[in-house]
Scaffold this active site. Structure first.
Site, PDB file in Angstrom:
ATOM      1  N   ASP A  93       0.856  -1.170   0.000  1.00 30.59           N
ATOM      2  CA  ASP A  93       0.000   0.000   0.000  1.00 30.59           C
ATOM      3  C   ASP A  93       0.901   1.231   0.000  1.00 30.59           C
ATOM      4  OD1 ASP A  93      -2.882   1.124   1.952  1.00 30.59           O
ATOM      5  OD2 ASP A  93      -2.195   1.549  -0.066  1.00 30.59           O
ATOM      6  N   GLY A  95       0.743   4.209   1.550  1.00 24.21           N
ATOM      7  CA  GLY A  95       1.089   4.941   2.758  1.00 24.21           C
ATOM      8  C   GLY A  95       0.116   6.021   3.143  1.00 24.21           C
ATOM      9  N   PHE A  97      -3.151   6.107   3.441  1.00 23.59           N
ATOM     10  CA  PHE A  97      -4.186   5.677   4.393  1.00 23.59           C
ATOM     11  C   PHE A  97      -3.584   5.535   5.788  1.00 23.59           C
ATOM     12  CE2 PHE A  97      -8.194   3.763   5.490  1.00 23.59           C
ATOM     13  CZ  PHE A  97      -7.906   2.858   6.487  1.00 23.59           C
ATOM     14  N   ASP A 147      -2.886   8.074  -2.497  1.00 22.18           N
ATOM     15  CA  ASP A 147      -4.256   8.577  -2.618  1.00 22.18           C
ATOM     16  C   ASP A 147      -4.684   9.200  -1.310  1.00 22.18           C
ATOM     17  OD1 ASP A 147      -4.168   6.122  -1.279  1.00 22.18           O
ATOM     18  OD2 ASP A 147      -6.279   5.722  -1.718  1.00 22.18           O
ATOM     19  N   GLN A 190     -11.678   6.492  -5.758  1.00 23.33           N
ATOM     20  CA  GLN A 190     -12.234   7.117  -4.577  1.00 23.33           C
ATOM     21  C   GLN A 190     -13.636   7.629  -4.917  1.00 23.33           C
ATOM     22  OE1 GLN A 190     -11.128   6.909  -1.602  1.00 23.33           O
ATOM     23  NE2 GLN A 190      -9.014   6.253  -1.903  1.00 23.33           N
ATOM     24  N   GLY A 217     -11.432   3.941  -0.237  1.00 25.87           N
ATOM     25  CA  GLY A 217     -12.412   4.808   0.399  1.00 25.87           C
ATOM     26  C   GLY A 217     -13.603   4.084   0.975  1.00 25.87           C
ATOM     27  N   ASP A 267      -7.766  -7.470   1.086  1.00 29.62           N
ATOM     28  CA  ASP A 267      -6.824  -7.518   2.208  1.00 29.62           C
ATOM     29  C   ASP A 267      -7.573  -7.053   3.441  1.00 29.62           C
ATOM     30  OD1 ASP A 267      -6.486  -4.406   1.690  1.00 29.62           O
ATOM     31  OD2 ASP A 267      -5.571  -4.892   3.623  1.00 29.62           O
TER      32      ASP A 267
HETATM   33  C1  LIG Z   1      -9.816  -1.331   6.936  1.00 32.08           C
HETATM   34  N1  LIG Z   1     -10.413  -0.519   5.917  1.00 32.08           N
HETATM   35  C2  LIG Z   1      -9.677   0.028   4.946  1.00 32.08           C
HETATM   36  N2  LIG Z   1     -10.203   0.867   4.025  1.00 32.08           N
HETATM   37  C3  LIG Z   1      -9.169   1.266   3.254  1.00 32.08           C
HETATM   38  C4  LIG Z   1      -9.132   2.191   2.192  1.00 32.08           C
HETATM   39  C5  LIG Z   1      -7.895   2.477   1.611  1.00 32.08           C
HETATM   40  C6  LIG Z   1      -7.787   3.478   0.564  1.00 32.08           C
HETATM   41  O1  LIG Z   1      -8.769   4.110   0.142  1.00 32.08           O
HETATM   42  N3  LIG Z   1      -6.555   3.744   0.071  1.00 32.08           N
HETATM   43  C7  LIG Z   1      -5.439   3.078   0.501  1.00 32.08           C
HETATM   44  N4  LIG Z   1      -4.265   3.401  -0.067  1.00 32.08           N
HETATM   45  N5  LIG Z   1      -5.493   2.128   1.449  1.00 32.08           N
HETATM   46  C8  LIG Z   1      -6.704   1.829   2.045  1.00 32.08           C
HETATM   47  C9  LIG Z   1      -6.755   0.880   3.101  1.00 32.08           C
HETATM   48  C10 LIG Z   1      -5.499   0.191   3.599  1.00 32.08           C
HETATM   49  C11 LIG Z   1      -5.262  -1.095   2.854  1.00 32.08           C
HETATM   50  O2  LIG Z   1      -5.927  -2.115   3.496  1.00 32.08           O
HETATM   51  C12 LIG Z   1      -7.992   0.634   3.704  1.00 32.08           C
HETATM   52  N6  LIG Z   1      -8.346  -0.162   4.760  1.00 32.08           N
END
Ligand SMILES: CNc1nc2cc3c(=O)[nH]c(N)nc3c(CCO)c2[nH]1
Length: 373
Positions: A93, A95, A97, A147, A190, A217, A267
């Site tokens: 990922d 970073g 978030f 993002d 998003q 999102g 994930d």
């Molecule tokens: C637990 N819920 C969740 N919603 C997410 C939403 C996002 C998101 O919109 N963008 C990024 N880059 N990572 C996200 C992640 C981390 C990965 O699990 C999320 N994790």
């Protein structure tokens, strides 16, 4: 190893798809669940165990690894795969978030995110370009764009601002990523709970012709029906021949319903985090081993499971370990939970391949409804 990144769909059943993503480091069978290996470890597990359960890919986090041990240090040590001894695909990922959910004193503007490390308070700036550079230093096979994920509920103006900026960041990440054969950079859709903004984001990212697309999102506090409605809006807009990754999801019920709406990759920290907190996922729903009713229950969690943690240990012993806060409790329950998630994904893939996914969904939900045995 060939330098190809390709997604082949073997069968569909309604909007559900099953197939495989082929990369130089290996093939990911889809729909796939990616165990979360945040700081270079799937907590409480040996990665050989994770692999033996059927995981084809794990997730790492740019935010955690850039702070400790550091991206350049990981590169000097030969990259993340060698360091953690996981030779199979890794998705990282970007970073953003984690910055918004973990760091202190953070500022976000067009240039990127500025934040204070939750580890030692040091200050950092991460631009879209730097995020891609870090993911390259780590050796990531699937890199996520930087993002901005807005927690829900949120004002539409906020959602629109973040969505528009995330599209601009996707363009910058695509440029920074360049052409890395065998690897991929995924865009992240998003748009919050606003269907028209979801479509606008998906259309804009589709125009960038990326190798895969995440739906971001979501799983940020919205009800499940809102999440599913956003998938029904977003997935049909995304190119059907590219992988679709729903970030941060979810419970077994979330996963099965999202597969039915066209998602290929997931994930979630739930199976690992819940395991460390005494919760077991089973075919009959969730069991809290802290509960006194398990104190003398000699049955295993699931005598039909192939996983030793599910088949060979009594609930009484697991209850004791959890109550005593013994490390083995979290280890065995994490092992059981990841086994259950991978068994669920295997069942989903087989059901789609055999054209019986609707029946599989109904049977699985009936088993959960029957409740704890
Ligand atoms: C637990 N819920 C969740 N919603 C997410 C939403 C996002 C998101 O919109 N963008 C990024 N880059 N990572 C996200 C992640 C981390 C990965 O699990 C999320 N994790």
């Amino acid at each position: 190893m060939s330098d190809v990144f390709r997604f082949d769909i073997a069968a569909t059943d309604g909007a559900a798809r099953t197939g495989a993503i082929s990369m130089p480091r290996g093939t990911v069978r889809t729909p796939a669940f990616m165990p979360v290996g945040t700081a270079g470890t799937v907590k409480a597990m040996y990665l050989d165990q994770v692999r033996d359960l059927g995981a084809d890919i794990i997730l790492g986090n740019t935010y955690h690894l850039m702070l400790r041990p550091g991206a350049e240090r990981v590169a000097r040590l030969g990259g993340l795969h060698d360091l953690i001894r996981w030779p199979h695909p890794i998705l990282t990922d970007s970073g953003g978030f984690q910055v918004m959910s973990l760091s202190g004193l953070r500022k976000l503007d067009e240039q990127g995110v500025t934040f204070q490390s939750h580890v030692d308070g040091s200050r950092h700036h991460m631009s879209p370009e730097r995020s891609i550079e870090i993911q390259g230093l780590l050796g990531s096979d699937i890199q996520m764009q930087l993002d901005e994920c807005v927690a829900l509920p949120a004002k539409r103006s906020e959602v629109e601002r973040a969505m528009d900026m995330s599209v601009r960041w996707a363009e910058r990440c695509k440029t920074a990523f360049g052409d890395q054969p065998g690897k991929a950079m995924f865009g992240i859709v998003q748009g919050g709970d606003q269907p028209d903004l979801r479509v606008k984001s998906a259309e804009a990212l589709k125009a960038l012709d990326l190798k895969g697309y995440a739906v971001g999102g979501l799983a940020v506090g919205e009800p499940q029906d809102v999440m599913l409605a956003m998938l029904e809006t977003t997935c049909p807009v995304l190119p059907s021949e590219k992988p679709r990754y729903l970030m941060g999801v979810g419970t077994p019920d979330d996963i099965i319903k999202s597969v039915a709406r066209g998602i290929d990759m997931f994930d979630c920290v739930m199976p690992t985090r819940a395991g460390r907190h005494g919760l077991a996922f089973t075919r009959r729903g969730r069991i809290n081993l802290r509960n006194a009713r398990h104190a003398e229950d000699t049955r295993p969690l699931d005598e039909e499971s192939a996983c030793p943690a599910s088949r060979d240990y009594s609930r009484a012993y697991l209850h004791h370990l959890v109550r005593a806060n013994e490390a083995l409790g979290g280890m065995l329950l994490t092992w059981n939970n990841l086994a259950y998630y991978q068994d669920l994904m295997r069942g989903i893939r087989q059901a789609i391949a055999e054209g019986r996914f609707a029946d599989f969904m109904a049977e699985t939900q009936d088993e959960w409804a029957r409740g704890d045995i």
